[in-house]
Design an enzyme around this catalytic site. Structure first.
Site, PDB file in Angstrom:
ATOM      1  N   ASP A 167      -6.912  -6.220   3.805  1.00  0.00           N
ATOM      2  CA  ASP A 167      -6.246  -5.347   3.774  1.00  0.00           C
ATOM      3  C   ASP A 167      -6.776  -4.896   5.207  1.00  0.00           C
ATOM      4  O   ASP A 167      -7.428  -4.421   5.943  1.00  0.00           O
ATOM      5  CB  ASP A 167      -7.310  -4.342   2.848  1.00  0.00           C
ATOM      6  CG  ASP A 167      -6.323  -2.640   2.565  1.00  0.00           C
ATOM      7  OD1 ASP A 167      -5.681  -2.862   3.125  1.00  0.00           O
ATOM      8  OD2 ASP A 167      -7.113  -2.044   2.251  1.00  0.00           O
ATOM      9  N   HIS A 216      -1.304  -1.305  -4.317  1.00  0.00           N
ATOM     10  CA  HIS A 216      -2.479  -0.925  -3.860  1.00  0.00           C
ATOM     11  C   HIS A 216      -3.125   0.752  -3.181  1.00  0.00           C
ATOM     12  O   HIS A 216      -1.630   1.564  -2.467  1.00  0.00           O
ATOM     13  CB  HIS A 216      -2.792  -1.296  -2.529  1.00  0.00           C
ATOM     14  CG  HIS A 216      -4.069  -1.540  -1.672  1.00  0.00           C
ATOM     15  ND1 HIS A 216      -4.932  -2.521  -1.834  1.00  0.00           N
ATOM     16  CD2 HIS A 216      -3.985  -0.672   0.034  1.00  0.00           C
ATOM     17  CE1 HIS A 216      -6.294  -1.879  -1.385  1.00  0.00           C
ATOM     18  NE2 HIS A 216      -5.539  -0.992   0.528  1.00  0.00           N
ATOM     19  N   MET A 246      -8.729   8.075   0.160  1.00  0.00           N
ATOM     20  CA  MET A 246      -9.650   8.624   1.596  1.00  0.00           C
ATOM     21  C   MET A 246     -10.054  10.194   1.480  1.00  0.00           C
ATOM     22  O   MET A 246      -9.146  10.782   0.673  1.00  0.00           O
ATOM     23  CB  MET A 246      -8.782   8.505   2.566  1.00  0.00           C
ATOM     24  CG  MET A 246      -8.120   7.153   2.916  1.00  0.00           C
ATOM     25  SD  MET A 246      -6.691   7.153   4.516  1.00  0.00           S
ATOM     26  CE  MET A 246      -6.814   5.221   4.167  1.00  0.00           C
ATOM     27  N   ASP A 266      -4.861   3.340  -1.770  1.00  0.00           N
ATOM     28  CA  ASP A 266      -5.068   3.644  -0.804  1.00  0.00           C
ATOM     29  C   ASP A 266      -6.354   5.325  -1.088  1.00  0.00           C
ATOM     30  O   ASP A 266      -5.571   6.595  -0.271  1.00  0.00           O
ATOM     31  CB  ASP A 266      -4.927   4.165   1.173  1.00  0.00           C
ATOM     32  CG  ASP A 266      -5.361   2.461   1.287  1.00  0.00           C
ATOM     33  OD1 ASP A 266      -6.142   1.210   1.374  1.00  0.00           O
ATOM     34  OD2 ASP A 266      -4.263   1.715   0.842  1.00  0.00           O
ATOM     35  N   MET A 309     -12.042  -5.646   4.444  1.00  0.00           N
ATOM     36  CA  MET A 309     -11.519  -5.201   5.598  1.00  0.00           C
ATOM     37  C   MET A 309     -11.329  -5.480   7.068  1.00  0.00           C
ATOM     38  O   MET A 309     -12.019  -5.992   7.681  1.00  0.00           O
ATOM     39  CB  MET A 309     -12.399  -3.917   5.916  1.00  0.00           C
ATOM     40  CG  MET A 309     -11.989  -2.362   4.897  1.00  0.00           C
ATOM     41  SD  MET A 309     -10.528  -2.206   3.790  1.00  0.00           S
ATOM     42  CE  MET A 309      -9.501  -1.382   4.788  1.00  0.00           C
ATOM     43  N   HIS A 331      -8.367   1.205  -3.929  1.00  0.00           N
ATOM     44  CA  HIS A 331      -9.404   1.046  -2.971  1.00  0.00           C
ATOM     45  C   HIS A 331      -9.802   2.615  -2.824  1.00  0.00           C
ATOM     46  O   HIS A 331      -9.211   3.505  -2.189  1.00  0.00           O
ATOM     47  CB  HIS A 331      -8.390   0.555  -1.452  1.00  0.00           C
ATOM     48  CG  HIS A 331      -9.089   0.272  -0.847  1.00  0.00           C
ATOM     49  ND1 HIS A 331      -8.675   0.237   0.892  1.00  0.00           N
ATOM     50  CD2 HIS A 331     -10.976  -0.034  -0.531  1.00  0.00           C
ATOM     51  CE1 HIS A 331      -9.936   0.008   1.421  1.00  0.00           C
ATOM     52  NE2 HIS A 331     -10.957  -0.293   1.172  1.00  0.00           N
ATOM     53  N   SER A 381       1.236  -1.109   0.071  1.00  0.00           N
ATOM     54  CA  SER A 381      -0.155   0.282   0.078  1.00  0.00           C
ATOM     55  C   SER A 381       0.972   1.265   0.348  1.00  0.00           C
ATOM     56  O   SER A 381       2.098   1.485   0.314  1.00  0.00           O
ATOM     57  CB  SER A 381      -0.620   0.084   1.436  1.00  0.00           C
ATOM     58  OG  SER A 381      -0.987   1.446   1.746  1.00  0.00           O
ATOM     59  N   MET A 390     -12.512   5.035   0.050  1.00  0.00           N
ATOM     60  CA  MET A 390     -13.153   4.826   0.298  1.00  0.00           C
ATOM     61  C   MET A 390     -13.489   5.916   0.448  1.00  0.00           C
ATOM     62  O   MET A 390     -12.951   7.057   1.142  1.00  0.00           O
ATOM     63  CB  MET A 390     -11.687   5.464   1.643  1.00  0.00           C
ATOM     64  CG  MET A 390     -11.395   3.428   2.044  1.00  0.00           C
ATOM     65  SD  MET A 390     -10.147   3.503   3.360  1.00  0.00           S
ATOM     66  CE  MET A 390      -8.694   3.235   1.378  1.00  0.00           C
TER      67      MET A 390
END
Ligand code: DX5
Ligand code: ZN
Length: 209
Positions: free
Chosen positions: A186, A34, A38, A36, A144, A73, A9, A75
């Site tokens: 994850d 990966h 957010m 992430d 998750m 991913h 990540s 979020m």
């Protein structure tokens, strides 16, 4: 024999040296990257957007020139506009939390129509009911094993039972002639729990901190 993958990540990277950090994990054998995303709304943290993904895309290649898939991913809430933007920015897989999309089936279709593999992400306390109804449109499931928002948290053990349930659903789907679906975990994956995680059915593990 399933294909097993490690997906480092970028959340754990030094953000001042993202390109070098990307190259270092690829050189070390990263199977996927990966990424992430957010938004400080769905989760209480803020990271990077499609422009950063686009900037890194051309550097996500192995020594032999083959591309390393970028596993986005999301979020974020709402999902659709950013999902499209990440597809345009060169993402290979795009996963979203079903509780963040009002129309899960439509979002899955949007991601596939944009040429990416579509994934659903389940939080530790989230039921997996929706999977049954859209499984034919899902290429990837991300489970998750921590509450999303931060790296460096402790693995939540009930994740193992959830992985076993989803692995059984995927295997039944494939046995009935359905498409293959990858299963990723994850959060809090370490050398001392990765064997249990894989035995519970995961084929791909995120490695952050
Ligand atoms: C958490 C992120 C994870 C995180 C995992 O919200 O989705 O991908 O980077 O980090 P570790 O491996 O440190 O738990
Ligand atoms: Zn993640």
């Amino acid at each position: 024999m399933p294909t097993y993958r490690i997906a480092p990540s970028l959340l754990s990277a030094d953000f001042a040296r993202l390109g070098e950090e990307l190259k270092a994990v690829i050189q070390a054998g990263a199977d996927w990257i990966h990424f992430d995303v957010m938004d400080n709304q769905y989760v209480p943290n803020l990271t990077f957007g499609p422009m950063v993904c686009q900037a890194l895309r051309k550097h996500a290649v192995r020594a032999d020139g083959s591309p390393v898939p970028i596993d986005v991913h999301l979020m974020v809430q709402p999902v659709d506009t950013l999902a499209q933007a990440f597809a345009d920015a060169g993402a290979d897989l795009i996963s979203f939390h079903p509780d963040a999309s009002i129309h899960v089936d439509r979002t899955l279709q949007l991601i596939r129509a944009a040429g990416c593999k579509a994934g659903l992400v389940y939080n530790p306390a989230a039921p997996i009911d929706a999977l049954e109804w859209v499984i034919d449109k899902v290429d990837h499931v991300l489970v998750m094993s921590v509450n999303p928002g931060f790296g460096g948290q402790k693995f939540i053990p009930s994740t193992l039972a959830k992985l076993r349930t989803i692995r059984a659903a995927i295997n039944a789907h494939v046995a009935a002639g359905g498409q293959s679906i990858s299963l990723e975990v994850d959060g809090g994956v370490k050398v001392d729990n990765i064997a249990d995680i894989v035995r519970a059915g995961a084929d791909t593990c995120v490695a952050g901190s």
